[in-house]
Scaffold this motif. Structure first.
Motif, PDB file in Angstrom:
ATOM      1  N   CYS A  69      61.102  21.303   4.308  1.00  0.00           N
ATOM      2  CA  CYS A  69      62.431  21.871   4.558  1.00  0.00           C
ATOM      3  C   CYS A  69      62.818  21.715   6.022  1.00  0.00           C
ATOM      4  O   CYS A  69      63.963  21.352   6.335  1.00  0.00           O
ATOM      5  CB  CYS A  69      62.466  23.348   4.173  1.00  0.00           C
ATOM      6  N   GLN A  70      61.890  21.966   6.929  1.00  0.00           N
ATOM      7  CA  GLN A  70      62.167  21.821   8.358  1.00  0.00           C
ATOM      8  C   GLN A  70      62.518  20.383   8.700  1.00  0.00           C
ATOM      9  O   GLN A  70      63.426  20.117   9.470  1.00  0.00           O
ATOM     10  CB  GLN A  70      60.961  22.292   9.190  1.00  0.00           C
ATOM     11  N   SER A  71      61.814  19.449   8.100  1.00  0.00           N
ATOM     12  CA  SER A  71      62.106  18.034   8.317  1.00  0.00           C
ATOM     13  C   SER A  71      63.513  17.686   7.837  1.00  0.00           C
ATOM     14  O   SER A  71      64.254  16.970   8.520  1.00  0.00           O
ATOM     15  CB  SER A  71      61.070  17.177   7.587  1.00  0.00           C
ATOM     16  N   ALA A  72      63.892  18.203   6.687  1.00  0.00           N
ATOM     17  CA  ALA A  72      65.239  17.945   6.161  1.00  0.00           C
ATOM     18  C   ALA A  72      66.308  18.572   7.061  1.00  0.00           C
ATOM     19  O   ALA A  72      67.348  17.959   7.314  1.00  0.00           O
ATOM     20  CB  ALA A  72      65.356  18.495   4.737  1.00  0.00           C
ATOM     21  N   ILE A  73      66.063  19.769   7.567  1.00  0.00           N
ATOM     22  CA  ILE A  73      67.013  20.440   8.457  1.00  0.00           C
ATOM     23  C   ILE A  73      67.182  19.650   9.750  1.00  0.00           C
ATOM     24  O   ILE A  73      68.295  19.448  10.236  1.00  0.00           O
ATOM     25  CB  ILE A  73      66.562  21.885   8.740  1.00  0.00           C
ATOM     26  N   GLU A  74      66.068  19.181  10.322  1.00  0.00           N
ATOM     27  CA  GLU A  74      66.139  18.390  11.554  1.00  0.00           C
ATOM     28  C   GLU A  74      66.893  17.089  11.330  1.00  0.00           C
ATOM     29  O   GLU A  74      67.665  16.657  12.185  1.00  0.00           O
ATOM     30  CB  GLU A  74      64.739  18.127  12.092  1.00  0.00           C
ATOM     31  N   SER A  75      66.680  16.455  10.190  1.00  0.00           N
ATOM     32  CA  SER A  75      67.411  15.222   9.882  1.00  0.00           C
ATOM     33  C   SER A  75      68.906  15.489   9.793  1.00  0.00           C
ATOM     34  O   SER A  75      69.718  14.714  10.307  1.00  0.00           O
ATOM     35  CB  SER A  75      66.922  14.624   8.567  1.00  0.00           C
ATOM     36  N   ALA A  76      69.274  16.581   9.161  1.00  0.00           N
ATOM     37  CA  ALA A  76      70.690  16.929   9.042  1.00  0.00           C
ATOM     38  C   ALA A  76      71.293  17.223  10.410  1.00  0.00           C
ATOM     39  O   ALA A  76      72.429  16.823  10.689  1.00  0.00           O
ATOM     40  CB  ALA A  76      70.858  18.132   8.112  1.00  0.00           C
ATOM     41  N   GLN A  77      70.551  17.899  11.274  1.00  0.00           N
ATOM     42  CA  GLN A  77      71.051  18.193  12.613  1.00  0.00           C
ATOM     43  C   GLN A  77      71.218  16.920  13.422  1.00  0.00           C
ATOM     44  O   GLN A  77      72.175  16.782  14.174  1.00  0.00           O
ATOM     45  CB  GLN A  77      70.119  19.166  13.336  1.00  0.00           C
ATOM     46  N   ASN A  78      70.274  15.980  13.279  1.00  0.00           N
ATOM     47  CA  ASN A  78      70.392  14.715  13.992  1.00  0.00           C
ATOM     48  C   ASN A  78      71.639  13.962  13.547  1.00  0.00           C
ATOM     49  O   ASN A  78      72.318  13.338  14.364  1.00  0.00           O
ATOM     50  CB  ASN A  78      69.140  13.856  13.790  1.00  0.00           C
ATOM     51  N   ASP A  79      71.943  14.001  12.258  1.00  0.00           N
ATOM     52  CA  ASP A  79      73.156  13.365  11.761  1.00  0.00           C
ATOM     53  C   ASP A  79      74.388  14.040  12.349  1.00  0.00           C
ATOM     54  O   ASP A  79      75.351  13.371  12.722  1.00  0.00           O
ATOM     55  CB  ASP A  79      73.217  13.418  10.229  1.00  0.00           C
ATOM     56  N   GLN A  80      74.377  15.346  12.449  1.00  0.00           N
ATOM     57  CA  GLN A  80      75.509  16.087  13.004  1.00  0.00           C
ATOM     58  C   GLN A  80      75.672  15.766  14.489  1.00  0.00           C
ATOM     59  O   GLN A  80      76.787  15.581  14.973  1.00  0.00           O
ATOM     60  CB  GLN A  80      75.300  17.582  12.796  1.00  0.00           C
ATOM     61  N   ILE A  81      74.567  15.669  15.210  1.00  0.00           N
ATOM     62  CA  ILE A  81      74.629  15.338  16.637  1.00  0.00           C
ATOM     63  C   ILE A  81      75.195  13.939  16.824  1.00  0.00           C
ATOM     64  O   ILE A  81      76.034  13.717  17.701  1.00  0.00           O
ATOM     65  CB  ILE A  81      73.225  15.469  17.276  1.00  0.00           C
ATOM     66  N   THR A  82      74.783  12.997  15.985  1.00  0.00           N
ATOM     67  CA  THR A  82      75.298  11.635  16.069  1.00  0.00           C
ATOM     68  C   THR A  82      76.799  11.616  15.808  1.00  0.00           C
ATOM     69  O   THR A  82      77.545  10.919  16.503  1.00  0.00           O
ATOM     70  CB  THR A  82      74.566  10.735  15.057  1.00  0.00           C
ATOM     71  N   MET A  83      77.255  12.378  14.815  1.00  0.00           N
ATOM     72  CA  MET A  83      78.686  12.455  14.528  1.00  0.00           C
ATOM     73  C   MET A  83      79.458  13.029  15.707  1.00  0.00           C
ATOM     74  O   MET A  83      80.523  12.516  16.074  1.00  0.00           O
ATOM     75  CB  MET A  83      78.929  13.336  13.297  1.00  0.00           C
ATOM     76  N   MET A  84      78.937  14.064  16.321  1.00  0.00           N
ATOM     77  CA  MET A  84      79.624  14.678  17.454  1.00  0.00           C
ATOM     78  C   MET A  84      79.677  13.728  18.639  1.00  0.00           C
ATOM     79  O   MET A  84      80.697  13.659  19.348  1.00  0.00           O
ATOM     80  CB  MET A  84      78.949  16.000  17.826  1.00  0.00           C
ATOM     81  N   GLN A  85      78.601  12.978  18.876  1.00  0.00           N
ATOM     82  CA  GLN A  85      78.607  12.000  19.959  1.00  0.00           C
ATOM     83  C   GLN A  85      79.657  10.931  19.706  1.00  0.00           C
ATOM     84  O   GLN A  85      80.371  10.520  20.622  1.00  0.00           O
ATOM     85  CB  GLN A  85      77.223  11.362  20.112  1.00  0.00           C
ATOM     86  N   ALA A  86      79.779  10.470  18.463  1.00  0.00           N
ATOM     87  CA  ALA A  86      80.783   9.461  18.124  1.00  0.00           C
ATOM     88  C   ALA A  86      82.187  10.027  18.332  1.00  0.00           C
ATOM     89  O   ALA A  86      83.071   9.322  18.846  1.00  0.00           O
ATOM     90  CB  ALA A  86      80.597   8.999  16.688  1.00  0.00           C
ATOM     91  N   MET A  87      82.398  11.295  17.963  1.00  0.00           N
ATOM     92  CA  MET A  87      83.712  11.910  18.165  1.00  0.00           C
ATOM     93  C   MET A  87      84.044  12.016  19.650  1.00  0.00           C
ATOM     94  O   MET A  87      85.180  11.749  20.056  1.00  0.00           O
ATOM     95  CB  MET A  87      83.756  13.294  17.514  1.00  0.00           C
ATOM     96  N   LEU A  88      83.064  12.398  20.469  1.00  0.00           N
ATOM     97  CA  LEU A  88      83.305  12.506  21.909  1.00  0.00           C
ATOM     98  C   LEU A  88      83.613  11.146  22.521  1.00  0.00           C
ATOM     99  O   LEU A  88      84.498  11.027  23.370  1.00  0.00           O
ATOM    100  CB  LEU A  88      82.102  13.150  22.602  1.00  0.00           C
ATOM    101  N   MET A  89      82.885  10.114  22.074  1.00  0.00           N
ATOM    102  CA  MET A  89      83.154   8.771  22.583  1.00  0.00           C
ATOM    103  C   MET A  89      84.556   8.328  22.178  1.00  0.00           C
ATOM    104  O   MET A  89      85.281   7.723  22.979  1.00  0.00           O
ATOM    105  CB  MET A  89      82.097   7.787  22.076  1.00  0.00           C
ATOM    106  N   ASN A  90      84.952   8.635  20.958  1.00  0.00           N
ATOM    107  CA  ASN A  90      86.278   8.283  20.468  1.00  0.00           C
ATOM    108  C   ASN A  90      87.353   9.033  21.266  1.00  0.00           C
ATOM    109  O   ASN A  90      88.392   8.464  21.608  1.00  0.00           O
ATOM    110  CB  ASN A  90      86.379   8.596  18.982  1.00  0.00           C
ATOM    111  N   LYS A  91      87.082  10.289  21.570  1.00  0.00           N
ATOM    112  CA  LYS A  91      88.023  11.089  22.344  1.00  0.00           C
ATOM    113  C   LYS A  91      88.189  10.507  23.741  1.00  0.00           C
ATOM    114  O   LYS A  91      89.312  10.399  24.245  1.00  0.00           O
ATOM    115  CB  LYS A  91      87.520  12.537  22.422  1.00  0.00           C
ATOM    116  N   GLU A  92      87.095  10.114  24.371  1.00  0.00           N
ATOM    117  CA  GLU A  92      87.159   9.521  25.708  1.00  0.00           C
ATOM    118  C   GLU A  92      87.922   8.195  25.680  1.00  0.00           C
ATOM    119  O   GLU A  92      88.692   7.894  26.598  1.00  0.00           O
ATOM    120  CB  GLU A  92      85.749   9.320  26.266  1.00  0.00           C
TER     121      GLU A  92
END
Length: 138
Positions: A69-92
């Motif tokens: 379960c912890q592994s799955a949660i970390e994977s989901a968080q990594n996906d969310q972090i990647t999405m947020m980084q892409a949004m910030l790059m797009n915003k810039e």
């Protein structure tokens, strides 16, 4: 005697005992089938077997489940972090485009455009193309 045969089958050697314990926790064999020969030997061995089963089910298997379960949660968080980084790059990127647009419109060093300047340039092909990339119809 069937209980003697069961005792030899499940506890005849160390390997047989380990296999019987594995089968008991994985539902490969009924607990009752493994407990019957132990009852004949003594209640202490029945208690040991039940403690083993309880420890295995409630401790070991829960820890293994928690790790997955912890592994799955970390994977989901990594996906969310990647999405947020892409949004910030797009915003810039959009911010740089808007700054470039303001410079083209003639805001100068002030970074401000007046309504008059905006109205004069709103129909230029560059300004219209930029607004269309933003999904705005001018």
């Amino acid at each position: 005697d069937s209980e003697l045969d069961a005792a030899k089958r499940y506890f005849g050697s160390l390997t047989d005992s380990m296999l019987a314990l594995f089968l008991a926790i994985s539902n490969g064999v009924s607990w009752e089938a493994v407990l019957a020969p132990l009852k004949r030997v003594g209640v202490g061995w029945v208690f040991c077997f039940l403690c083993y089963m309880a420890f295995t089910y409630f401790c070991v298997l829960n820890v293994v489940t928690a790790v997955f379960c912890q592994s799955a949660i970390e994977s989901a968080q990594n996906d969310q972090i990647t999405m947020m980084q892409a949004m910030l790059m797009n915003k810039e990127k959009h911010l740089r485009k808007i700054q470039s647009l303001f410079e083209q419109l003639g805001s100068g060093d002030s970074g401000v455009i007046t309504l008059k300047i905006f109205e004069e340039n709103i129909h230029s092909p560059d300004v219209r193309a930029y607004f269309e990339t933003l999904g705005l119809d001018v």
